[in-house]
Design a protein around this motif. Sequence first.
Motif, PDB file in Angstrom:
ATOM      1  N   LYS A  64       0.818  -1.215   0.000  1.00 54.14           N
ATOM      2  CA  LYS A  64       0.000   0.000   0.000  1.00 54.14           C
ATOM      3  C   LYS A  64       0.849   1.261   0.000  1.00 54.14           C
ATOM      4  CE  LYS A  64      -4.409  -1.256   1.973  1.00 54.14           C
ATOM      5  NZ  LYS A  64      -5.275  -1.021   3.121  1.00 54.14           N
ATOM      6  N   GLU A  65       0.297   2.297  -0.565  1.00 56.08           N
ATOM      7  CA  GLU A  65       1.010   3.573  -0.613  1.00 56.08           C
ATOM      8  C   GLU A  65       1.124   4.162   0.789  1.00 56.08           C
ATOM      9  OE1 GLU A  65      -0.634   6.247  -3.423  1.00 56.08           O
ATOM     10  OE2 GLU A  65       0.772   7.857  -2.952  1.00 56.08           O
ATOM     11  N   ASP A  66       2.248   4.820   1.023  1.00 57.91           N
ATOM     12  CA  ASP A  66       2.494   5.435   2.318  1.00 57.91           C
ATOM     13  C   ASP A  66       2.099   6.904   2.233  1.00 57.91           C
ATOM     14  OD1 ASP A  66       3.447   5.543   4.951  1.00 57.91           O
ATOM     15  OD2 ASP A  66       5.326   6.399   4.257  1.00 57.91           O
ATOM     16  N   VAL A  67       0.892   7.206   2.702  1.00 61.72           N
ATOM     17  CA  VAL A  67       0.386   8.571   2.553  1.00 61.72           C
ATOM     18  C   VAL A  67       0.648   9.363   3.826  1.00 61.72           C
ATOM     19  CG1 VAL A  67      -1.649   9.975   2.134  1.00 61.72           C
ATOM     20  CG2 VAL A  67      -1.422   7.757   1.021  1.00 61.72           C
ATOM     21  N   GLY A 225      -0.928   1.424   5.059  1.00 63.56           N
ATOM     22  CA  GLY A 225       0.241   0.655   4.649  1.00 63.56           C
ATOM     23  C   GLY A 225       1.032   0.116   5.816  1.00 63.56           C
TER      24      GLY A 225
ATOM     25  N   ARG B  30       9.673   0.714   0.584  1.00 62.65           N
ATOM     26  CA  ARG B  30       9.793   1.793  -0.402  1.00 62.65           C
ATOM     27  C   ARG B  30       9.808   1.246  -1.831  1.00 62.65           C
ATOM     28  NH1 ARG B  30      11.736   7.244   0.265  1.00 62.65           N
ATOM     29  NH2 ARG B  30      11.753   7.014   2.511  1.00 62.65           N
ATOM     30  N   ARG B  33       5.936  -0.279  -2.718  1.00 64.33           N
ATOM     31  CA  ARG B  33       4.685   0.476  -2.708  1.00 64.33           C
ATOM     32  C   ARG B  33       4.680   1.532  -3.807  1.00 64.33           C
ATOM     33  NH1 ARG B  33       6.987   3.237   2.582  1.00 64.33           N
ATOM     34  NH2 ARG B  33       7.994   5.015   1.621  1.00 64.33           N
ATOM     35  N   PRO B  34       3.507   1.857  -4.314  1.00 58.49           N
ATOM     36  CA  PRO B  34       3.406   2.950  -5.287  1.00 58.49           C
ATOM     37  C   PRO B  34       3.525   4.289  -4.576  1.00 58.49           C
ATOM     38  CG  PRO B  34       1.229   2.125  -4.760  1.00 58.49           C
ATOM     39  CD  PRO B  34       2.203   1.271  -3.996  1.00 58.49           C
ATOM     40  N   ASN B  35       3.815   5.330  -5.329  1.00 57.57           N
ATOM     41  CA  ASN B  35       3.861   6.663  -4.734  1.00 57.57           C
ATOM     42  C   ASN B  35       3.284   7.662  -5.732  1.00 57.57           C
ATOM     43  OD1 ASN B  35       4.410   8.780  -3.043  1.00 57.57           O
ATOM     44  ND2 ASN B  35       6.512   9.047  -3.795  1.00 57.57           N
ATOM     45  N   ARG B  36       1.985   7.907  -5.633  1.00 54.03           N
ATOM     46  CA  ARG B  36       1.333   8.842  -6.541  1.00 54.03           C
ATOM     47  C   ARG B  36       0.497   9.829  -5.740  1.00 54.03           C
ATOM     48  NH1 ARG B  36       1.886   4.369  -9.728  1.00 54.03           N
ATOM     49  NH2 ARG B  36       0.213   3.167  -8.796  1.00 54.03           N
ATOM     50  N   LYS B  41      -5.667  13.238  -2.127  1.00 55.38           N
ATOM     51  CA  LYS B  41      -5.209  12.149  -1.270  1.00 55.38           C
ATOM     52  C   LYS B  41      -4.526  12.671  -0.010  1.00 55.38           C
ATOM     53  CE  LYS B  41      -3.537   8.612  -3.662  1.00 55.38           C
ATOM     54  NZ  LYS B  41      -2.454   7.922  -4.402  1.00 55.38           N
TER      55      LYS B  41
END
Lengths: 321, 123
Positions: A64-67, A225, B30, B33-36, B41
């Motif tokens: 999962k993306e790390d927001v 994540g 790192r 995972r995706p980073n967009r 968001k």
Amino acid sequence: MPDLLVIVLKLLAVAAGFAVLPLLIGQAEHKVMAHMQGRLGPMYAGAFHGWAQLVADGVKFAQKEDVVPAAADRRIFKLAPGVALVPYLLVLLVVPVGPHGQVALDLGPGLFFALAVMGVGVIGAIMAGWSSANKYALLGGMRVAAQLMSYELPMVFAASSAAMAAGTLSLSGIVEEWHWWWLPWQAVGAAVFFVAGLAELRRPPFDMPVADSEIIFGPYTEYGGLRFAFFLLAEYAGILVLCALTTVLFLGGWRGPFLDTELGWLWTLVKVFALAFVVIWVRVSYPRMREDQLQRLAWAWLVPLSLAQLALTGAVRVLAA
Amino acid sequence: MQDYSHTYAVVAALLLIGGGIVAGGLAANRGLRPNRPTVEKLTTYECGVDPVGGGWAQSYVRYYVFGYLYVIFAVDAVFLFPWATVFAAPGFGATTLVEMFVFLAFLATGLLYAGRKGVLSWV
């Protein structure tokens, strides 16, 4: 040099226990809760009774993306999961699993160390709540702080009752002094310690700070994540640490029906998992307590009860001598 | 003194291992995972609607009295630990026991006073 090797092996054992045991507790929670609530629970991952569900969850979290929200205090926000998780690893260092030095580090003030370090874990949740810059997270963080403040006190009193009974602060020393009649003698202390520990871990019915149905997930609202997974892992590691400390302080640690030296680790594990079962059982059985009920339970019941236990322990100890 | 620092060197080593596990996990993560990031968001989450007011909300910390109480009691409680290891040693007799009841009486009176003042009931 062999000394150094022994230390390295012990540290590796602690890290391995820290990596495996919380996951076993998590898996047990899936299954026990499912049975108690008359439902199946996760059944598909890994074919046999969904044993691989935790692995699947882990893979999902890692992808999962790390927001990090734009409004958050970035550095604190990113640091918080580590602060929540690592202290529980440190506590395991001083927990004995058997007699004659079967402990990673036989620390003189071990009990003091364990309680102090365990309290640090809560700071992680408070950091998360504050740094998220989210109203739900802030409320949750405040509730975490309130809970720590109310429940740390009875926990410390109950633990020092065990220290008084044994006359030492070393966790190995406490188990060595333990006799079966401690069970009735320290029963109140044990109950107070366990309940206060549950509250400190924010486990149901004391899960007001993370109440998902009213403040989403409290301090963890903005997390996703792997960082969120670390918070979940910290919860299960916390259960492990609480059950291990209760076992060592009040239930005689490695003492079993036979072969204490060889099978001490087994008796310890059996007791720890029996207590972990109770933790899950309590979660299924009781509804969440309201904030004022939480405070009332701590100050009107647990603190006076733990003070009474101190008086009883001291009187018995001095008069029996 | 040497033994002391040696003992805590083990604690420090485990602290490093723990930090390494967390940092290593996040570093490996790192690559997976995706980073967009998008503006939506990164907005503060408030159940799907746009955040109302500032991100830093004001809140009345109702339990600050509990905070004071805790500090007072916890400072007392710390003294229990060194005392717990010696109080039953031979030679003290009933002296330490009387001391303990004096200590407990102070705590109990404090708690009772706080309770009668009404600070233990939620506003």
